[in-house]
Design a protein around this motif. Structure first.
Motif, PDB file in Angstrom:
ATOM      1  N   THR A  71      49.192  18.995  12.633  1.00  0.00           N
ATOM      2  CA  THR A  71      50.496  19.198  13.274  1.00  0.00           C
ATOM      3  C   THR A  71      51.209  20.415  12.697  1.00  0.00           C
ATOM      4  OG1 THR A  71      50.689  16.832  13.728  1.00  0.00           O
ATOM      5  CG2 THR A  71      52.737  18.128  13.768  1.00  0.00           C
ATOM      6  N   SER A  72      51.215  20.530  11.381  1.00  0.00           N
ATOM      7  CA  SER A  72      51.872  21.669  10.741  1.00  0.00           C
ATOM      8  C   SER A  72      51.143  22.975  11.067  1.00  0.00           C
ATOM      9  CB  SER A  72      51.930  21.456   9.223  1.00  0.00           C
ATOM     10  OG  SER A  72      52.567  22.532   8.592  1.00  0.00           O
ATOM     11  N   LEU A  73      49.831  22.923  11.100  1.00  0.00           N
ATOM     12  CA  LEU A  73      49.041  24.089  11.486  1.00  0.00           C
ATOM     13  C   LEU A  73      49.428  24.524  12.901  1.00  0.00           C
ATOM     14  CD1 LEU A  73      45.528  24.981  10.732  1.00  0.00           C
ATOM     15  CD2 LEU A  73      45.920  24.469  13.115  1.00  0.00           C
ATOM     16  N   LEU A  74      49.564  23.566  13.803  1.00  0.00           N
ATOM     17  CA  LEU A  74      49.951  23.861  15.179  1.00  0.00           C
ATOM     18  C   LEU A  74      51.349  24.473  15.240  1.00  0.00           C
ATOM     19  CD1 LEU A  74      49.375  23.689  18.216  1.00  0.00           C
ATOM     20  CD2 LEU A  74      50.242  21.332  18.151  1.00  0.00           C
ATOM     21  N   LEU A  79      54.682  29.158  16.225  1.00  0.00           N
ATOM     22  CA  LEU A  79      55.761  30.044  15.792  1.00  0.00           C
ATOM     23  C   LEU A  79      55.300  31.495  15.744  1.00  0.00           C
ATOM     24  CD1 LEU A  79      58.647  30.428  14.685  1.00  0.00           C
ATOM     25  CD2 LEU A  79      57.714  30.019  12.413  1.00  0.00           C
ATOM     26  N   SER A  80      54.173  31.747  15.126  1.00  0.00           N
ATOM     27  CA  SER A  80      53.713  33.136  15.020  1.00  0.00           C
ATOM     28  C   SER A  80      53.218  33.674  16.356  1.00  0.00           C
ATOM     29  CB  SER A  80      52.661  33.290  13.922  1.00  0.00           C
ATOM     30  OG  SER A  80      51.516  32.545  14.219  1.00  0.00           O
ATOM     31  N   MET A  81      52.632  32.812  17.197  1.00  0.00           N
ATOM     32  CA  MET A  81      52.197  33.267  18.526  1.00  0.00           C
ATOM     33  C   MET A  81      53.398  33.658  19.384  1.00  0.00           C
ATOM     34  SD  MET A  81      49.179  30.632  19.698  1.00  0.00           S
ATOM     35  CE  MET A  81      48.624  31.494  21.147  1.00  0.00           C
ATOM     36  N   ALA A  82      54.423  32.833  19.354  1.00  0.00           N
ATOM     37  CA  ALA A  82      55.580  33.046  20.220  1.00  0.00           C
ATOM     38  C   ALA A  82      56.442  34.219  19.779  1.00  0.00           C
ATOM     39  CB  ALA A  82      56.431  31.776  20.273  1.00  0.00           C
ATOM     40  N   THR A  83      56.503  34.464  18.472  1.00  0.00           N
ATOM     41  CA  THR A  83      57.440  35.467  17.970  1.00  0.00           C
ATOM     42  C   THR A  83      56.781  36.678  17.315  1.00  0.00           C
ATOM     43  OG1 THR A  83      57.605  34.440  15.782  1.00  0.00           O
ATOM     44  CG2 THR A  83      59.124  33.643  17.503  1.00  0.00           C
ATOM     45  N   GLY A  84      55.487  36.569  16.998  1.00  0.00           N
ATOM     46  CA  GLY A  84      54.821  37.638  16.260  1.00  0.00           C
ATOM     47  C   GLY A  84      55.186  37.649  14.789  1.00  0.00           C
ATOM     48  N   ALA A 129      50.081  29.816  10.695  1.00  0.00           N
ATOM     49  CA  ALA A 129      50.749  31.100  10.919  1.00  0.00           C
ATOM     50  C   ALA A 129      49.733  32.236  11.034  1.00  0.00           C
ATOM     51  CB  ALA A 129      51.745  31.377   9.800  1.00  0.00           C
ATOM     52  N   ALA A 130      48.696  32.195  10.201  1.00  0.00           N
ATOM     53  CA  ALA A 130      47.655  33.225  10.251  1.00  0.00           C
ATOM     54  C   ALA A 130      46.891  33.160  11.568  1.00  0.00           C
ATOM     55  CB  ALA A 130      46.702  33.062   9.071  1.00  0.00           C
TER      56      ALA A 130
END
Length: 189
Positions: A71-74, A79-84, A129-130
């Motif tokens: 869940t945390s990985l998701l 977050l990083s996909m949506a915002t960069g 995030a990575a």
């Protein structure tokens, strides 16, 4: 014996020169691409297996930590996909997570279910995030989460077998995961 083969394989992973968080991953946009991606980096592979192994060996509610990790990985990936967003010290956090997971396995460290789930969630966020920066599209993300859960399941199965294994076997397995952190510090994995 199968246990001996698993223990023999993990140091080989530590010696691998592959790193999942560098290079051009712009081609990873489909479910299968995402599904295969966690298998290409020894850090992700070892972390996912270690979460399952530790959970099965040491935790009273062994499914909570792997589910919290996924869940945390998701969340980190979304977050990083949506915002960069590039998480500060992301690679350092991944390295630390490997060292901690290796110690958790080696020491068979038990903790209350909520603490185990929180620990797993904290360790997972940087991995998400990575991968969120590398994967393109939700199909690839779904594939990555699928494989993450499958690796957790494999780790749980191995952890159940290791519950009665000699302390040295568990210590060597955990040390192999922690060794990846040392290898990463040298810039190899």
């Amino acid at each position: 014996m199968k246990l001996q083969r698993w223990i023999a394989i993990l140091p080989l992973l530590a010696a691998s020169a592959a790193q999942a968080h560098t290079g051009d991953h712009s081609h990873m946009s489909g479910f299968v691409d995402g599904m295969l991606h966690p298998l290409t980096g020894p850090d992700h592979l070892a972390a996912m297996l270690a979460v399952g192994i530790w959970s099965a060996m040491a935790l009273k509610s062994p499914l909570r930590a792997p589910l919290a990790f996924a869940t945390s990985l998701l969340v980190g990936a979304l977050l990083s996909m949506a915002t960069g967003w590039h998480m500060p010290a992301m690679e350092t956090a991944i390295t630390v997570s490997l060292a901690v997971l290796g110690l958790l396995v080696a020491l068979r460290l038990a903790m209350p279910p909520a603490a185990g789930a929180a620990t797993a969630a904290i360790l997972a966020f940087s991995h998400g995030a990575a991968h969120g920066l590398e994967l393109h599209g939700y199909a690839a993300l779904a594939g990555m989460v699928f494989t993450t859960l499958a690796l957790h399941g494999a780790g749980l199965a191995l952890g159940w077998k290791l519950r009665k294994a000699p302390v040295l076997a568990r210590a060597l397995l955990g040390a192999s995961v922690a060794a990846l952190a040392v290898v990463r510090l040298g810039g190899v994995a």
